[in-house]
Design a protein around this motif. Sequence first.
Motif, PDB file in Angstrom:
ATOM      1  N   GLY A  34       4.608  65.595  76.007  1.00  0.00           N
ATOM      2  CA  GLY A  34       4.593  66.939  75.594  1.00  0.00           C
ATOM      3  C   GLY A  34       3.380  67.546  75.051  1.00  0.00           C
ATOM      4  O   GLY A  34       2.846  68.451  75.258  1.00  0.00           O
ATOM      5  N   ILE A  35       2.447  66.640  74.501  1.00  0.00           N
ATOM      6  CA  ILE A  35       1.295  66.791  74.004  1.00  0.00           C
ATOM      7  C   ILE A  35       0.495  67.107  75.177  1.00  0.00           C
ATOM      8  O   ILE A  35      -0.445  68.182  75.296  1.00  0.00           O
ATOM      9  N   ARG A  36       0.604  66.650  76.318  1.00  0.00           N
ATOM     10  CA  ARG A  36      -0.391  66.896  77.411  1.00  0.00           C
ATOM     11  C   ARG A  36       0.005  68.309  78.132  1.00  0.00           C
ATOM     12  O   ARG A  36      -0.742  68.955  78.612  1.00  0.00           O
ATOM     13  N   VAL A  37       1.463  68.676  78.074  1.00  0.00           N
ATOM     14  CA  VAL A  37       1.724  69.883  78.533  1.00  0.00           C
ATOM     15  C   VAL A  37       0.875  70.970  77.779  1.00  0.00           C
ATOM     16  O   VAL A  37       0.455  72.051  78.336  1.00  0.00           O
ATOM     17  N   LEU A  38       1.153  70.833  76.511  1.00  0.00           N
ATOM     18  CA  LEU A  38       0.541  71.858  75.374  1.00  0.00           C
ATOM     19  C   LEU A  38      -0.816  72.036  75.789  1.00  0.00           C
ATOM     20  O   LEU A  38      -1.437  73.096  75.678  1.00  0.00           O
ATOM     21  N   TRP A  39      -1.614  70.926  75.879  1.00  0.00           N
ATOM     22  CA  TRP A  39      -2.914  70.776  75.897  1.00  0.00           C
ATOM     23  C   TRP A  39      -3.432  71.472  77.165  1.00  0.00           C
ATOM     24  O   TRP A  39      -4.529  72.201  77.362  1.00  0.00           O
ATOM     25  N   SER A  40      -2.656  71.239  78.389  1.00  0.00           N
ATOM     26  CA  SER A  40      -2.972  71.839  79.609  1.00  0.00           C
ATOM     27  C   SER A  40      -2.929  73.319  79.719  1.00  0.00           C
ATOM     28  O   SER A  40      -3.624  73.974  80.240  1.00  0.00           O
ATOM     29  N   GLN A  41      -1.708  73.786  78.940  1.00  0.00           N
ATOM     30  CA  GLN A  41      -1.935  75.196  78.818  1.00  0.00           C
ATOM     31  C   GLN A  41      -2.840  75.985  77.717  1.00  0.00           C
ATOM     32  O   GLN A  41      -3.241  76.870  78.117  1.00  0.00           O
ATOM     33  N   ALA A  42      -3.472  75.068  76.903  1.00  0.00           N
ATOM     34  CA  ALA A  42      -4.275  75.503  76.098  1.00  0.00           C
ATOM     35  C   ALA A  42      -5.764  75.411  76.772  1.00  0.00           C
ATOM     36  O   ALA A  42      -6.561  76.321  76.529  1.00  0.00           O
ATOM     37  N   ALA A  64      13.473  65.952  72.518  1.00  0.00           N
ATOM     38  CA  ALA A  64      13.736  64.670  73.039  1.00  0.00           C
ATOM     39  C   ALA A  64      13.142  63.654  72.059  1.00  0.00           C
ATOM     40  O   ALA A  64      13.812  62.606  71.795  1.00  0.00           O
ATOM     41  N   VAL A  65      11.863  64.109  71.498  1.00  0.00           N
ATOM     42  CA  VAL A  65      11.476  63.229  70.551  1.00  0.00           C
ATOM     43  C   VAL A  65      12.119  62.952  69.143  1.00  0.00           C
ATOM     44  O   VAL A  65      12.683  62.063  68.658  1.00  0.00           O
ATOM     45  N   THR A  66      12.638  64.448  68.865  1.00  0.00           N
ATOM     46  CA  THR A  66      13.507  64.186  67.688  1.00  0.00           C
ATOM     47  C   THR A  66      15.166  63.631  67.835  1.00  0.00           C
ATOM     48  O   THR A  66      15.339  62.938  67.137  1.00  0.00           O
ATOM     49  N   VAL A  68       7.444  57.665  71.677  1.00  0.00           N
ATOM     50  CA  VAL A  68       5.709  57.739  71.630  1.00  0.00           C
ATOM     51  C   VAL A  68       5.550  58.310  72.960  1.00  0.00           C
ATOM     52  O   VAL A  68       4.761  59.188  73.039  1.00  0.00           O
ATOM     53  N   MET A  69       6.126  57.920  74.194  1.00  0.00           N
ATOM     54  CA  MET A  69       5.629  58.405  75.306  1.00  0.00           C
ATOM     55  C   MET A  69       6.236  59.644  75.610  1.00  0.00           C
ATOM     56  O   MET A  69       5.518  60.838  76.346  1.00  0.00           O
ATOM     57  N   LEU A  70       7.316  60.149  74.916  1.00  0.00           N
ATOM     58  CA  LEU A  70       7.933  61.571  75.431  1.00  0.00           C
ATOM     59  C   LEU A  70       6.804  62.472  74.466  1.00  0.00           C
ATOM     60  O   LEU A  70       6.647  63.449  75.002  1.00  0.00           O
TER      61      LEU A  70
END
Length: 475
Positions: A324-332, A120-122, A318-320
């Motif tokens: 997405g960053i928070r999803v990846l960080w949560s998995q990490a 979506a960012v792209t 920016v919000m999207l």
Amino acid sequence: MLDAELNADEALLEQLGYKQELNRSLGLFSAFGVQFTSIAIASGIFTTLIVGFGFFGPASFWSFLVGGALQVFTVGLAVAQLVSAYPLAGGVYQITGRITGKPWLAWQTGWWLLIAHTVAVTAVAVSIAPFVAGWFDVSLNSATDTLPWALGLIVLGTIINIAGVKVAAILNNLGVVAEVVCVVSLIGVLLIVKHPTAPLSILNDSGGTVHNGNWLTPFLFAMILPAYAISSFDATGNASEETKDAARKAPMASVMANVSSYIVGVIMVALLMLAIQNVPAVMESDTPVKLILDTAIGSAFANFFEAIAILALFAALVMLQLTGIRVLWSQARDGQVPAAHWLRKVNRTQIPINATLTIFALSVVFALWSSLLSVLAAMTALAWATAYGVVVIVGMWALVRNRLPKHPWHYGIVSPVIFGLAIVWSIVLCTLLVWSDPKHVGLGMLAVIAAGAVVYRTIPSSRRGKSLDVINANT
């Protein structure tokens, strides 16, 4: 009162197995803004209404009316209730894992949403690149021309997210203001300024898309339009560890943003359809909304609306990316990605810096893979729809079996009905999206699922699924 709220939030977070690591600074308005800006209804319609025209002409108004209602009042409400039960960064990934206890399923849903937000960012960058380039008198005539401008917008959005959640929140609030200006100015001008108005019968004009009296198929396909325009239902959920009184305010903000976006969207689409002067010309245009405004109101307002819409869409980018960053960080944080220790790190300003750089790199990869907006938009919608379809199914199971923890945001005895309708609509929407482009969208989603399975297998077996098992044992 504020300290009490923060203490209660931290206590709930600790009960769910985590300590407070992110900066909990978002209030109700900012949480609303995360969702409202991610949807970007006015500016989104500016760039995606062409989808409705392509499938069903001006009659796509009815598809937006029906499909948008199904989106917002079934899936949107259901996801909001689940976010109240689990107000955690990671959204659907966390909810699915905690309800089912199946780490692989949770991981896949998180992966789908990670891909959805990244693509979506792209997609947003690609959609606004021609307009931004036009401000510098540069014409973009091909995907190759578009690429450097799209990459520049992605870089700028990443810099803002690295600067911190407060900086992103300022842009987010500006995005909300821009969206409101778009909505008020467009509706106000089309209602107040005298211009030729088409008869109401134009709302039944399919623009030549109906053949042999078969209106049902194009009507159904046009319901893809609201899926593009109103989505990212767990955006506030992903920012809930940065939201005060998250179990209540995150879902409340989500519902407020979804419902207001739908109502505004219906009014805007209706007024735009009624302002059409030449249906064939609009059907052939690459920028139908701009053409409608040019011919009905004049180029001055069309250019003003375009500028405000692009600002709102950039805020949505920016919000999207933030989500997405928070999803990846949560998995990490759960150890559920390769290089988890590296990806879960936060910097001195409490920004998950390595996850941010990774999402940026993935956005660049997708930009290099395809600068075709139609492919990117459809892939985004299907990844979202599939992930939400899974979470409402498992949410329905938990609801019926009374497996959800106590949560302040719910719909009482109506909840099972909402979840049931959300499941049906999710199945219909996924079918429509795949059917619309089996090669690029259907096979593309299969590739995403297969890639997710491969990435999941690269997680060390000693770590795979263990964090979720421990958390589930303690809740």
